[in-house]
Design a protein around this motif. Structure first.
Motif, PDB file in Angstrom:
ATOM      1  N   ASN A  20       0.840  -1.187   0.000  1.00  0.00           N
ATOM      2  CA  ASN A  20       0.000   0.000   0.000  1.00  0.00           C
ATOM      3  C   ASN A  20       0.877   1.240   0.000  1.00  0.00           C
ATOM      4  N   ARG A  21       0.600   2.134  -0.935  1.00  0.00           N
ATOM      5  CA  ARG A  21       1.418   3.329  -1.075  1.00  0.00           C
ATOM      6  C   ARG A  21       1.229   4.234   0.144  1.00  0.00           C
ATOM      7  N   PRO A  22       2.303   4.689   0.767  1.00  0.00           N
ATOM      8  CA  PRO A  22       2.176   5.645   1.867  1.00  0.00           C
ATOM      9  C   PRO A  22       1.808   7.027   1.336  1.00  0.00           C
ATOM     10  N   GLY A  23       1.386   7.890   2.234  1.00  0.00           N
ATOM     11  CA  GLY A  23       1.142   9.271   1.854  1.00  0.00           C
ATOM     12  C   GLY A  23      -0.304   9.629   1.594  1.00  0.00           C
ATOM     13  N   TYR A  24      -1.217   8.645   1.701  1.00  0.00           N
ATOM     14  CA  TYR A  24      -2.626   8.947   1.423  1.00  0.00           C
ATOM     15  C   TYR A  24      -3.151  10.038   2.349  1.00  0.00           C
ATOM     16  N   PHE A  25      -2.920   9.866   3.661  1.00  0.00           N
ATOM     17  CA  PHE A  25      -3.489  10.815   4.616  1.00  0.00           C
ATOM     18  C   PHE A  25      -2.776  12.168   4.576  1.00  0.00           C
ATOM     19  N   GLU A  26      -1.452  12.172   4.315  1.00  0.00           N
ATOM     20  CA  GLU A  26      -0.762  13.455   4.158  1.00  0.00           C
ATOM     21  C   GLU A  26      -1.323  14.228   2.962  1.00  0.00           C
ATOM     22  N   ASN A  27      -1.603  13.492   1.865  1.00  0.00           N
ATOM     23  CA  ASN A  27      -2.114  14.135   0.660  1.00  0.00           C
ATOM     24  C   ASN A  27      -3.496  14.741   0.902  1.00  0.00           C
ATOM     25  N   ILE A  28      -4.385  13.969   1.477  1.00  0.00           N
ATOM     26  CA  ILE A  28      -5.747  14.462   1.632  1.00  0.00           C
ATOM     27  C   ILE A  28      -5.837  15.540   2.712  1.00  0.00           C
ATOM     28  N   GLU A  29      -4.967  15.479   3.729  1.00  0.00           N
ATOM     29  CA  GLU A  29      -4.970  16.533   4.738  1.00  0.00           C
ATOM     30  C   GLU A  29      -4.474  17.844   4.136  1.00  0.00           C
ATOM     31  N   LEU A  30      -3.448  17.779   3.285  1.00  0.00           N
ATOM     32  CA  LEU A  30      -2.980  19.010   2.652  1.00  0.00           C
ATOM     33  C   LEU A  30      -4.075  19.602   1.753  1.00  0.00           C
ATOM     34  N   ILE A  31      -4.752  18.742   0.991  1.00  0.00           N
ATOM     35  CA  ILE A  31      -5.836  19.224   0.128  1.00  0.00           C
ATOM     36  C   ILE A  31      -6.976  19.789   0.977  1.00  0.00           C
ATOM     37  N   ARG A  32      -7.280  19.149   2.097  1.00  0.00           N
ATOM     38  CA  ARG A  32      -8.311  19.668   3.000  1.00  0.00           C
ATOM     39  C   ARG A  32      -7.948  21.063   3.496  1.00  0.00           C
ATOM     40  N   GLN A  33      -6.689  21.239   3.886  1.00  0.00           N
ATOM     41  CA  GLN A  33      -6.241  22.543   4.379  1.00  0.00           C
ATOM     42  C   GLN A  33      -6.312  23.610   3.286  1.00  0.00           C
ATOM     43  N   LYS A  34      -5.916  23.251   2.062  1.00  0.00           N
ATOM     44  CA  LYS A  34      -5.976  24.215   0.962  1.00  0.00           C
ATOM     45  C   LYS A  34      -7.430  24.526   0.600  1.00  0.00           C
ATOM     46  N   SER A  35      -8.284  23.537   0.723  1.00  0.00           N
ATOM     47  CA  SER A  35      -9.713  23.762   0.488  1.00  0.00           C
ATOM     48  C   SER A  35     -10.261  24.813   1.446  1.00  0.00           C
ATOM     49  N   LEU A  36      -9.842  24.736   2.704  1.00  0.00           N
ATOM     50  CA  LEU A  36     -10.265  25.717   3.699  1.00  0.00           C
ATOM     51  C   LEU A  36      -9.597  27.070   3.462  1.00  0.00           C
ATOM     52  N   GLN A  37      -8.289  27.039   3.194  1.00  0.00           N
ATOM     53  CA  GLN A  37      -7.534  28.286   3.024  1.00  0.00           C
ATOM     54  C   GLN A  37      -8.084  29.135   1.874  1.00  0.00           C
ATOM     55  N   TYR A  38      -8.446  28.468   0.759  1.00  0.00           N
ATOM     56  CA  TYR A  38      -8.870  29.196  -0.431  1.00  0.00           C
ATOM     57  C   TYR A  38     -10.390  29.141  -0.650  1.00  0.00           C
ATOM     58  N   ASP A  39     -11.098  28.548   0.294  1.00  0.00           N
ATOM     59  CA  ASP A  39     -12.559  28.443   0.211  1.00  0.00           C
ATOM     60  C   ASP A  39     -12.999  27.784  -1.095  1.00  0.00           C
ATOM     61  N   LEU A  40     -12.425  26.607  -1.358  1.00  0.00           N
ATOM     62  CA  LEU A  40     -12.756  25.833  -2.547  1.00  0.00           C
ATOM     63  C   LEU A  40     -13.124  24.411  -2.141  1.00  0.00           C
ATOM     64  N   PRO A  41     -14.149  23.831  -2.739  1.00  0.00           N
ATOM     65  CA  PRO A  41     -14.438  22.413  -2.486  1.00  0.00           C
ATOM     66  C   PRO A  41     -13.384  21.546  -3.173  1.00  0.00           C
ATOM     67  N   PHE A  42     -13.312  20.268  -2.767  1.00  0.00           N
ATOM     68  CA  PHE A  42     -12.383  19.389  -3.477  1.00  0.00           C
ATOM     69  C   PHE A  42     -13.033  18.081  -3.890  1.00  0.00           C
ATOM     70  N   ILE A  43     -12.531  17.574  -5.021  1.00  0.00           N
ATOM     71  CA  ILE A  43     -12.947  16.299  -5.608  1.00  0.00           C
ATOM     72  C   ILE A  43     -11.837  15.291  -5.395  1.00  0.00           C
TER      73      ILE A  43
END
Length: 410
Positions: free
Chosen positions: A199-222
């Motif tokens: 299983n590739r590592p980094g899944y949770f780091e990736n989605i947490e960063l995207i979650r933070q950017k979603s909040l920072q820039y007020d954008l939803p994510f897919i």
């Protein structure tokens, strides 16, 4: 911004299968949006008009791809190409967004930004869609020193309506042989990573960063989730598919895209097989989509207008030391039991998602105060108050599954 919680496939049936039966079949599997045909040479006006008419007939909206848009990204004549595309499709209400480019490097952001800005002027009711690399892409692919820089630059320069990215977590043991025709750096990196671990590592780091950017820039994510077996990626169980979708939902995703619905054309490197539809035939994944997608849509709808606040991990985390482990807060005093995530949202909504895709897990939440817990039925949406034991909410979660609760006084 997204209009509703979307579930859509990465690629739809080929142009020669663009018909009533295939689109009713896709809708019956719980897809409320769709995308472009899978076959090569089909990203043209003729095929797209057939797609748009069928989508309108059956109550679907679509992401649309046209070869002229892809050409525009690297053409000095880009405005004329975009003008042609908009003129061809302007009268079709099923068109939701234009696909501009998949996984661009930052070197393409300048031209993509021009195209996105121009589309906002000449076709303001439609969106421009761009899907980003995951965090395991190399600096050479990203054209930036770090992944965070890549995401920041994309948002700041392109000004998209949504953040979209893919991350494929589930490897199978794989080897590079003399018969494996590795064509580029991306393919080699993926194969070499699969040799090192399942299983590739980094899944949770990736989605947490995207979650933070979603909040920072007020954008939803897919979030684009792996489904089709290909290259070093294994055939997934229903529990693994649920894990992908519900972990993304716990982190605040407002749309899930499944990669892929129909098998892509034969490829000596990727060897695509066992998609939702394989060579025109429903696979076991079709029945899994019929079970997963309606539940995902119901929970996604419940959380669509709720803002993600934080995500806690409970129990072990074998692949990352960068997740946020549970800390007592104003709602929950102690979280114990097995391995799961707690996705907190506004109005005291919490999505509880099992981190184990092989075994059930027990969830024990001791409340901070004398509050009530309400659980939503994933099949009906009904909200039921749960009887607590010693001020504890106790739940058994199936592998990869999730439940949505609300904590409140009434």
């Amino acid at each position: 911004m997204l209009d509703e919680f979307q579930i859509f496939p990465w690629v739809s049936p080929p142009s020669y299968e663009t018909n009533d039966f295939r689109y009713l079949q896709m809708k019956a599997a719980g897809f409320n949006y769709t995308s472009w045909p899978i076959d090569e040479g089909a990203l043209n006006k003729e095929s797209n008009l057939k797609l748009l008419n069928l989508c309108e007939k059956h109550g679907l909206k679509t992401y649309l791809a046209d070869d002229r848009i892809y050409e525009a990204v690297h053409s000095d004549n880009w405005k004329a190409l975009i003008d042609e595309v908009v003129e061809d499709y302007k009268g079709y209400p099923a068109l939701y967004a234009y696909d501009i480019k998949d996984e661009p490097g930052a070197d393409d952001f300048s031209r993509i930004s021009e195209i996105v800005s121009y589309l906002k002027i000449i076709d303001p009711t439609r969106h421009a869609y761009i899907n980003l690399f995951p965090n395991y892409a190399s600096p050479n692919q990203l054209n930036t020193a770090t992944y965070e820089e890549y995401v920041d630059r994309f948002i700041q320069e392109v000004k998209p309506f949504v953040i979209s990215y893919d991350h494929y977590h589930f490897f199978k043991p794989a080897e590079i042989t003399s018969e494996t025709e590795i064509k580029d750096e991306r393919q080699r990196l993926i194969y070499e990573a699969s040799i090192r671990r399942q299983n590739r590592p980094g899944y949770f780091e990736n989605i947490e960063l995207i979650r933070q950017k979603s909040l920072q820039y007020d954008l939803p994510f897919i979030f684009i989730a792996l489904l089709v077996t290909h290259g070093p990626y294994r055939d997934l169980t229903e529990a693994e598919l649920r894990w992908e979708a519900f972990q993304a939902l716990a982190y605040g995703a407002k749309s899930i895209c499944w990669f892929t619905y129909w098998n892509p054309p034969p490829d000596s490197v990727w060897n695509f097989r066992n998609a939702v539809i394989d060579d025109g035939v429903e696979t076991e994944h079709y029945q899994e989509m019929k079970r997963i997608n309606p539940q995902l849509k119901l929970l996604g709808d419940k959380l669509f207008d709720k803002k993600t606040l934080k995500v806690y991990h409970v129990g072990e985390e074998r692949e990352s030391s960068k997740v946020n482990f549970f800390q007592a807060d104003e709602l929950i005093k102690v979280a114990s039991g097995g391995n799961y995530t707690l996705g907190y949202f506004t109005e005291n909504y919490i999505l509880i998602a099992n981190k184990d895709f092989k075994a059930p897990t027990e969830v024990i939440l001791e409340l901070t105060g004398s509050q009530h817990v309400y659980q939503f039925d994933k099949n009906t949406g009904a909200e039921t108050e749960i009887e607590l034991k010693d001020n504890k909410y106790i739940l058994q979660l199936s592998p990869g599954d999730a439940e949505l609760i609300r904590i409140g006084s009434v």
